[in-house]
Write a protein that holds these residues in place. Structure first.
Motif, PDB file in Angstrom:
ATOM      1  N   SER A  77       0.840  -1.199   0.000  1.00 17.79           N
ATOM      2  CA  SER A  77       0.000   0.000   0.000  1.00 17.79           C
ATOM      3  C   SER A  77       0.879   1.256   0.000  1.00 17.79           C
ATOM      4  N   PRO A  78       1.159   1.820  -1.170  1.00 16.40           N
ATOM      5  CA  PRO A  78       2.027   3.010  -1.229  1.00 16.40           C
ATOM      6  C   PRO A  78       1.523   4.173  -0.386  1.00 16.40           C
ATOM      7  N   TYR A  79       0.223   4.417  -0.394  1.00 16.58           N
ATOM      8  CA  TYR A  79      -0.305   5.542   0.379  1.00 16.58           C
ATOM      9  C   TYR A  79      -0.023   5.342   1.869  1.00 16.58           C
ATOM     10  N   CYS A  80      -0.366   4.172   2.398  1.00 19.20           N
ATOM     11  CA  CYS A  80      -0.185   3.935   3.834  1.00 19.20           C
ATOM     12  C   CYS A  80       1.288   3.904   4.223  1.00 19.20           C
ATOM     13  N   MET A  81       2.152   3.420   3.353  1.00 14.54           N
ATOM     14  CA  MET A  81       3.585   3.445   3.652  1.00 14.54           C
ATOM     15  C   MET A  81       4.072   4.879   3.773  1.00 14.54           C
ATOM     16  N   ALA A  82       3.615   5.759   2.902  1.00 11.41           N
ATOM     17  CA  ALA A  82       4.012   7.173   2.973  1.00 11.41           C
ATOM     18  C   ALA A  82       3.468   7.818   4.247  1.00 11.41           C
ATOM     19  N   VAL A  83       2.185   7.613   4.514  1.00 12.12           N
ATOM     20  CA  VAL A  83       1.548   8.216   5.690  1.00 12.12           C
ATOM     21  C   VAL A  83       2.250   7.787   6.975  1.00 12.12           C
ATOM     22  N   HIS A  84       2.505   6.500   7.110  1.00 14.60           N
ATOM     23  CA  HIS A  84       3.083   6.021   8.358  1.00 14.60           C
ATOM     24  C   HIS A  84       4.578   6.293   8.447  1.00 14.60           C
ATOM     25  N   SER A  85       5.257   6.429   7.332  1.00 17.38           N
ATOM     26  CA  SER A  85       6.656   6.888   7.365  1.00 17.38           C
ATOM     27  C   SER A  85       6.688   8.305   7.925  1.00 17.38           C
ATOM     28  N   TRP A  86       5.787   9.141   7.436  1.00 18.02           N
ATOM     29  CA  TRP A  86       5.657  10.517   7.919  1.00 18.02           C
ATOM     30  C   TRP A  86       5.319  10.524   9.410  1.00 18.02           C
ATOM     31  N   GLY A  87       4.345   9.713   9.800  1.00 16.09           N
ATOM     32  CA  GLY A  87       3.936   9.646  11.198  1.00 16.09           C
ATOM     33  C   GLY A  87       5.042   9.158  12.114  1.00 16.09           C
ATOM     34  N   MET A  88       5.795   8.164  11.661  1.00 16.17           N
ATOM     35  CA  MET A  88       6.890   7.651  12.470  1.00 16.17           C
ATOM     36  C   MET A  88       7.988   8.704  12.621  1.00 16.17           C
ATOM     37  N   LYS A  89       8.247   9.433  11.557  1.00 14.84           N
ATOM     38  CA  LYS A  89       9.232  10.521  11.626  1.00 14.84           C
ATOM     39  C   LYS A  89       8.762  11.580  12.628  1.00 14.84           C
ATOM     40  N   MET A  90       7.464  11.929  12.599  1.00 15.67           N
ATOM     41  CA  MET A  90       6.913  12.945  13.498  1.00 15.67           C
ATOM     42  C   MET A  90       6.978  12.497  14.964  1.00 15.67           C
ATOM     43  N   THR A  91       6.886  11.181  15.203  1.00 16.79           N
ATOM     44  CA  THR A  91       6.939  10.681  16.577  1.00 16.79           C
ATOM     45  C   THR A  91       8.349  10.232  16.970  1.00 16.79           C
ATOM     46  N   LYS A  92       9.319  10.630  16.157  1.00 17.04           N
ATOM     47  CA  LYS A  92      10.740  10.434  16.462  1.00 17.04           C
ATOM     48  C   LYS A  92      11.187   8.976  16.546  1.00 17.04           C
ATOM     49  N   VAL A  93      10.606   8.123  15.707  1.00 16.19           N
ATOM     50  CA  VAL A  93      11.066   6.739  15.607  1.00 16.19           C
ATOM     51  C   VAL A  93      12.445   6.785  14.944  1.00 16.19           C
ATOM     52  N   PRO A  94      13.407   6.004  15.439  1.00 15.50           N
ATOM     53  CA  PRO A  94      14.744   6.025  14.849  1.00 15.50           C
ATOM     54  C   PRO A  94      14.714   5.760  13.335  1.00 15.50           C
ATOM     55  N   LYS A  95      15.532   6.502  12.621  1.00 16.51           N
ATOM     56  CA  LYS A  95      15.571   6.431  11.160  1.00 16.51           C
ATOM     57  C   LYS A  95      15.850   5.011  10.659  1.00 16.51           C
ATOM     58  N   ASP A  96      16.743   4.284  11.336  1.00 17.70           N
ATOM     59  CA  ASP A  96      17.076   2.931  10.879  1.00 17.70           C
ATOM     60  C   ASP A  96      15.867   1.995  10.968  1.00 17.70           C
ATOM     61  N   VAL A  97      15.009   2.208  11.967  1.00 19.63           N
ATOM     62  CA  VAL A  97      13.802   1.385  12.095  1.00 19.63           C
ATOM     63  C   VAL A  97      12.843   1.704  10.946  1.00 19.63           C
ATOM     64  N   ILE A  98      12.655   2.992  10.664  1.00 19.71           N
ATOM     65  CA  ILE A  98      11.774   3.405   9.562  1.00 19.71           C
ATOM     66  C   ILE A  98      12.288   2.835   8.246  1.00 19.71           C
TER      67      ILE A  98
END
Length: 182
Positions: A77-98
């Motif tokens: 799901s390209p849309y959901c991958m983009a949305v949750h990548s953005w969300g994870m970045k906003m919640t400071k999930v480590p870059k390597d995990v993303i």
């Protein structure tokens, strides 16, 4: 076919309040919500199940996001991958995990990797988990409650994955830099 994208003015009456809550929360209405609003009952069910999974499950936010991203990756799901990548970045999930989740690669953190692998195997095997995978999951400290919650998280995320795949939902401008393809 282009799916209708509703606003707080054009949506069915039962969806308007949910759209207003999303607008208040994010300052905009994501394209996914504009499309889900077409069906008030499914829109409500999705929001409730997704919010309960991410906000109330015993997994916590980071582990919940691992389940969501793994589900979106496996469902392509390209849309959901983009949305949750953005969300994870906003919640400071480590870059390597993303990056691991975006690329379908193992996560360095063994607990998170066990969670990713378990979720992935649940999805690709349609719930048929071998004893070794289940044992590994419990041995690292996950519980039966976590197992049931992961299944609920997969179910909730699959609703939006499939909606966005069928509707060919465009990534919102704010998330452009997180566009994704498998």
């Amino acid at each position: 076919m282009t799916f209708t994208k509703h606003t707080t003015e054009t949506a069915p009456e039962e969806s308007k309040e949910l759209l207003k809550k999303v607008l208040d929360k994010f300052g905009f209405i994501p394209n996914q919500d504009k499309i889900l609003a077409i069906s008030p009952s499914i829109y409500k069910a999705y929001n409730q199940s997704f919010d309960l999974f991410l906000g109330k499950s015993s997994l916590g936010l980071l582990e919940g996001q691992v389940v969501i991203m793994t589900t979106s990756y496996e469902n392509n799901s390209p849309y959901c991958m983009a949305v949750h990548s953005w969300g994870m970045k906003m919640t400071k999930v480590p870059k390597d995990v993303i990056e691991s989740l975006r690329n379908g690669k193992p996560i360095a953190d063994s607990r998170l990797e066990t969670l990713r692998d378990f979720t992935r195997k649940l999805i690709i095997n349609k719930g048929h988990i071998d004893e070794k995978t289940l044992s590994n999951f419990f041995e690292i400290g996950f519980t039966q409650e976590n197992c049931i919650e992961i299944i609920g998280g997969i179910a909730a995320k699959t609703i939006s994955n499939y909606v966005n795949i069928v509707a060919k939902t465009e990534v919102d401008e704010i998330m452009e830099q997180y566009k994704w393809s498998k």
